[in-house]
Design a protein around this motif. Structure first.
Motif, PDB file in Angstrom:
ATOM      1  N   TYR A 216     -10.454   7.568   0.017  1.00  0.00           N
ATOM      2  CA  TYR A 216     -10.504   7.962   1.422  1.00  0.00           C
ATOM      3  C   TYR A 216      -9.355   7.321   2.196  1.00  0.00           C
ATOM      4  O   TYR A 216      -8.964   7.786   3.255  1.00  0.00           O
ATOM      5  CB  TYR A 216     -11.852   7.555   2.017  1.00  0.00           C
ATOM      6  N   ASN A 217      -8.839   6.248   1.652  1.00  0.00           N
ATOM      7  CA  ASN A 217      -7.632   5.608   2.172  1.00  0.00           C
ATOM      8  C   ASN A 217      -6.914   4.950   1.014  1.00  0.00           C
ATOM      9  O   ASN A 217      -7.482   4.794  -0.067  1.00  0.00           O
ATOM     10  CB  ASN A 217      -7.971   4.583   3.262  1.00  0.00           C
ATOM     11  N   ILE A 218      -5.676   4.557   1.221  1.00  0.00           N
ATOM     12  CA  ILE A 218      -4.890   3.970   0.143  1.00  0.00           C
ATOM     13  C   ILE A 218      -4.286   2.646   0.598  1.00  0.00           C
ATOM     14  O   ILE A 218      -4.171   2.365   1.793  1.00  0.00           O
ATOM     15  CB  ILE A 218      -3.767   4.913  -0.333  1.00  0.00           C
ATOM     16  N   SER A 219      -3.904   1.845  -0.387  1.00  0.00           N
ATOM     17  CA  SER A 219      -3.248   0.564  -0.128  1.00  0.00           C
ATOM     18  C   SER A 219      -1.833   0.628  -0.685  1.00  0.00           C
ATOM     19  O   SER A 219      -1.563   1.339  -1.649  1.00  0.00           O
ATOM     20  CB  SER A 219      -4.012  -0.574  -0.821  1.00  0.00           C
ATOM     21  N   TRP A 220      -0.910  -0.136  -0.075  1.00  0.00           N
ATOM     22  CA  TRP A 220       0.452  -0.178  -0.631  1.00  0.00           C
ATOM     23  C   TRP A 220       0.578  -1.195  -1.756  1.00  0.00           C
ATOM     24  O   TRP A 220       1.640  -1.421  -2.288  1.00  0.00           O
ATOM     25  CB  TRP A 220       1.494  -0.467   0.458  1.00  0.00           C
ATOM     26  N   ASP A 221      -0.558  -1.813  -2.136  1.00  0.00           N
ATOM     27  CA  ASP A 221      -0.584  -2.746  -3.262  1.00  0.00           C
ATOM     28  C   ASP A 221      -0.813  -1.943  -4.544  1.00  0.00           C
ATOM     29  O   ASP A 221      -1.916  -1.482  -4.819  1.00  0.00           O
ATOM     30  CB  ASP A 221      -1.695  -3.771  -3.053  1.00  0.00           C
ATOM     31  N   TYR A 222       0.253  -1.792  -5.342  1.00  0.00           N
ATOM     32  CA  TYR A 222       0.182  -0.979  -6.561  1.00  0.00           C
ATOM     33  C   TYR A 222      -0.902  -1.494  -7.513  1.00  0.00           C
ATOM     34  O   TYR A 222      -1.675  -0.699  -8.077  1.00  0.00           O
ATOM     35  CB  TYR A 222       1.542  -0.982  -7.269  1.00  0.00           C
ATOM     36  N   ALA A 223      -0.979  -2.808  -7.690  1.00  0.00           N
ATOM     37  CA  ALA A 223      -1.959  -3.382  -8.614  1.00  0.00           C
ATOM     38  C   ALA A 223      -3.376  -3.056  -8.178  1.00  0.00           C
ATOM     39  O   ALA A 223      -4.253  -2.764  -8.997  1.00  0.00           O
ATOM     40  CB  ALA A 223      -1.770  -4.893  -8.714  1.00  0.00           C
ATOM     41  N   LEU A 224      -3.613  -3.091  -6.877  1.00  0.00           N
ATOM     42  CA  LEU A 224      -4.942  -2.809  -6.335  1.00  0.00           C
ATOM     43  C   LEU A 224      -5.347  -1.370  -6.626  1.00  0.00           C
ATOM     44  O   LEU A 224      -6.472  -1.090  -7.056  1.00  0.00           O
ATOM     45  CB  LEU A 224      -4.948  -3.074  -4.828  1.00  0.00           C
ATOM     46  N   MET A 225      -4.431  -0.448  -6.411  1.00  0.00           N
ATOM     47  CA  MET A 225      -4.736   0.963  -6.647  1.00  0.00           C
ATOM     48  C   MET A 225      -4.967   1.243  -8.134  1.00  0.00           C
ATOM     49  O   MET A 225      -5.877   1.990  -8.509  1.00  0.00           O
ATOM     50  CB  MET A 225      -3.602   1.835  -6.108  1.00  0.00           C
ATOM     51  N   GLU A 226      -4.136   0.644  -8.975  1.00  0.00           N
ATOM     52  CA  GLU A 226      -4.298   0.865 -10.420  1.00  0.00           C
ATOM     53  C   GLU A 226      -5.617   0.291 -10.922  1.00  0.00           C
ATOM     54  O   GLU A 226      -6.316   0.895 -11.739  1.00  0.00           O
ATOM     55  CB  GLU A 226      -3.124   0.237 -11.177  1.00  0.00           C
ATOM     56  N   GLN A 227      -5.976  -0.892 -10.399  1.00  0.00           N
ATOM     57  CA  GLN A 227      -7.246  -1.494 -10.788  1.00  0.00           C
ATOM     58  C   GLN A 227      -8.424  -0.634 -10.342  1.00  0.00           C
ATOM     59  O   GLN A 227      -9.423  -0.510 -11.051  1.00  0.00           O
ATOM     60  CB  GLN A 227      -7.360  -2.895 -10.182  1.00  0.00           C
TER      61      GLN A 227
ATOM     62  N   ASN B 272       6.134   4.397  -2.369  1.00  0.00           N
ATOM     63  CA  ASN B 272       6.218   3.047  -2.911  1.00  0.00           C
ATOM     64  C   ASN B 272       5.301   2.848  -4.110  1.00  0.00           C
ATOM     65  O   ASN B 272       5.651   2.138  -5.049  1.00  0.00           O
ATOM     66  CB  ASN B 272       5.893   2.025  -1.817  1.00  0.00           C
ATOM     67  N   LEU B 273       4.129   3.476  -4.083  1.00  0.00           N
ATOM     68  CA  LEU B 273       3.233   3.394  -5.232  1.00  0.00           C
ATOM     69  C   LEU B 273       3.858   4.055  -6.452  1.00  0.00           C
ATOM     70  O   LEU B 273       3.753   3.543  -7.564  1.00  0.00           O
ATOM     71  CB  LEU B 273       1.890   4.053  -4.911  1.00  0.00           C
ATOM     72  N   ARG B 274       4.519   5.194  -6.229  1.00  0.00           N
ATOM     73  CA  ARG B 274       5.178   5.879  -7.348  1.00  0.00           C
ATOM     74  C   ARG B 274       6.295   5.031  -7.940  1.00  0.00           C
ATOM     75  O   ARG B 274       6.520   5.014  -9.139  1.00  0.00           O
ATOM     76  CB  ARG B 274       5.721   7.236  -6.890  1.00  0.00           C
ATOM     77  N   LYS B 275       6.999   4.314  -7.065  1.00  0.00           N
ATOM     78  CA  LYS B 275       8.111   3.473  -7.520  1.00  0.00           C
ATOM     79  C   LYS B 275       7.654   2.064  -7.878  1.00  0.00           C
ATOM     80  O   LYS B 275       8.455   1.250  -8.327  1.00  0.00           O
ATOM     81  CB  LYS B 275       9.184   3.405  -6.423  1.00  0.00           C
ATOM     82  N   LYS B 276       6.365   1.786  -7.652  1.00  0.00           N
ATOM     83  CA  LYS B 276       5.797   0.455  -7.912  1.00  0.00           C
ATOM     84  C   LYS B 276       6.561  -0.613  -7.139  1.00  0.00           C
ATOM     85  O   LYS B 276       6.810  -1.711  -7.632  1.00  0.00           O
ATOM     86  CB  LYS B 276       5.800   0.133  -9.409  1.00  0.00           C
ATOM     87  N   GLU B 277       6.926  -0.286  -5.916  1.00  0.00           N
ATOM     88  CA  GLU B 277       7.659  -1.224  -5.080  1.00  0.00           C
ATOM     89  C   GLU B 277       6.779  -1.709  -3.939  1.00  0.00           C
ATOM     90  O   GLU B 277       5.757  -1.106  -3.621  1.00  0.00           O
ATOM     91  CB  GLU B 277       8.923  -0.566  -4.514  1.00  0.00           C
ATOM     92  N   ASN B 278       7.220  -2.799  -3.330  1.00  0.00           N
ATOM     93  CA  ASN B 278       6.493  -3.359  -2.205  1.00  0.00           C
ATOM     94  C   ASN B 278       6.987  -2.758  -0.900  1.00  0.00           C
ATOM     95  O   ASN B 278       8.183  -2.668  -0.651  1.00  0.00           O
ATOM     96  CB  ASN B 278       6.658  -4.881  -2.184  1.00  0.00           C
TER      97      ASN B 278
END
Length: 395
Positions: free
Chosen positions: A329-340, A372-378
């Protein structure tokens, strides 16, 4: 006798020769069982001290019982070390004269120079053996590795943080009158050397399943009054960049929060859930992740028949293979958080194909976060590298 998967046996074979090790195994690949196998192979310890996020303690206790850990274990919440000086001193005292094995689960939690990182590292120095476990060891960039491996041993890098930074980071600077006005991370160098230092101590395993994972983006347009509020906050944010008022992260949160309770987003969610219901999908198969309290309240009022989880609180340690659909319903810019979060369902034991849905705004911040999530960048690293005009156009 416990039966181990081939990946777990390979992990145990590689790391048993060292006193320290890093299990960078994807969620669902059985890293807890592999860690237990390594611990059980030791005959010269008395106890195990296992640090894990507070919310996963009960789940970990059950997992360790299933994995037949043969030593007495004390499970301590990582966050507790931030808040309780008493707990820290009790642990230091208790383990000063104890032959023990120290494990940090979800070691991404000690990537920063926080009080808990310092305290856990100090306790770890007293351990005979040390392990770190994580599915995603990087949430921002390679700097995340320093404190995790420093916990294992100062001998791995043989350098302090400033030396580590200067060795591996490419930095850009704006200098005026011999004074550094602005500096930012522009990339990394000497990565072959970095990998040569850490690779002997790492076992990495990607998840290999016979089921598929499909991702779909569902766009929505927020109401005009919400867009007006967003544009107002955008002006404040841009002005904050210009004046460097130190509130950038807070203003970023306000930008994303401004359209969190969009009525149009709720309508898109309802239509998606109706489509899934028409396909014959049971409610129990669906997990909805939210980020803000206003979203939690909305979802609990109108969608309480589904499993509702917080991105901040429920992305680690839960085994939810009985579900096979996640809606963000919402997303975070923390790649690790989304992957987990995705790994709660896409893990060993999943028997059905998985579907992941992202509800994404058609304007502004969501598109940048997705990039940024696609590029795994901060996100904040990108902020520091762009001109005001570039950022204003993107927002």
């Amino acid at each position: 006798m416990r039966t181990y998967l081939p990946e777990q046996l390979n992990c145990m074979e590689k790391l048993k020769k060292f006193k320290v090790g890093a299990l960078f195994m994807q969620a669902g690949t059985g890293k807890t069982q592999a860690a237990v196998g390594i611990i059980n192979s030791r005959t010269d310890i008395d106890k195990v001290l296992w640090f894990t996020p507070c919310r996963t303690k009960d789940n970990l206790k059950n997992e360790l019982e299933k994995c037949s850990l043969k030593y007495e274990v004390e499970i301590v919440g990582i966050e507790t070390l931030s808040n309780s000086k008493k707990t820290y001193y009790n642990l230091i005292t208790k383990y000063s004269n104890c032959k023990f094995f120290c494990v940090v689960d979800e070691s991404i939690k000690i990537k920063n120079y926080s009080l808990r990182t310092q305290r856990i590292t100090n306790i770890g120095k007293k351990a005979k053996y040390r392990l770190i476990l994580n599915g995603t060891p990087l949430s921002k960039n390679y700097l995340d590795l320093y404190n995790q491996f420093n916990f294992l041993s100062e001998k791995i890098f043989k350098m302090n943080y400033n030396e580590f930074y200067s060795t591996f980071v490419i930095e850009k600077r704006v200098v005026k009158n011999r004074v550094i006005k602005k500096r930012w991370l522009d990339g990394f160098t000497n990565l072959d050397y970095l990998f040569s230092l850490i690779s002997p101590f790492i076992y990495k395993s990607d998840l290999k399943l016979d089921v598929k994972k499909e991702t779909k983006i569902i766009e929505y347009r927020a109401e005009d009054e919400i867009i007006d509020e967003y544009l107002h906050l955008k002006d404040i944010f841009i002005e904050g960049i210009k004046t460097e008022d130190g509130k950038l992260l807070g203003n970023l949160q306000k930008l994303q929060h401004s359209y969190a309770a969009s009525l149009n987003k709720k309508i898109e969610l309802k239509e998606l859930l109706d489509r899934l219901k028409n396909e014959g999908v049971e409610n129990k198969k669906i997990i909805i992740f939210y980020k803000y309290l206003v979203e939690e309240e909305l979802l609990r009022n109108e969608f309480s028949d589904y499993t509702l989880l917080s991105l901040q609180k429920h992305t680690f340690g839960l085994n939810l293979q009985d579900s096979n659909i996640i809606i963000f319903y919402n997303i975070s810019w923390d790649y690790a958080l989304m992957e987990q979060a995705e790994s709660r369902i896409y893990r060993t034991g999943q028997k059905e194909d998985c579907r992941i849905f992202y509800l994404i705004s058609t304007f502004g911040l969501d598109e940048m976060i997705q990039d940024n999530l696609r590029k795994k960048e901060n996100f904040l690293c990108e902020l520091k590298q762009k001109t005001i005009q570039e950022f204003e156009e993107k927002l």
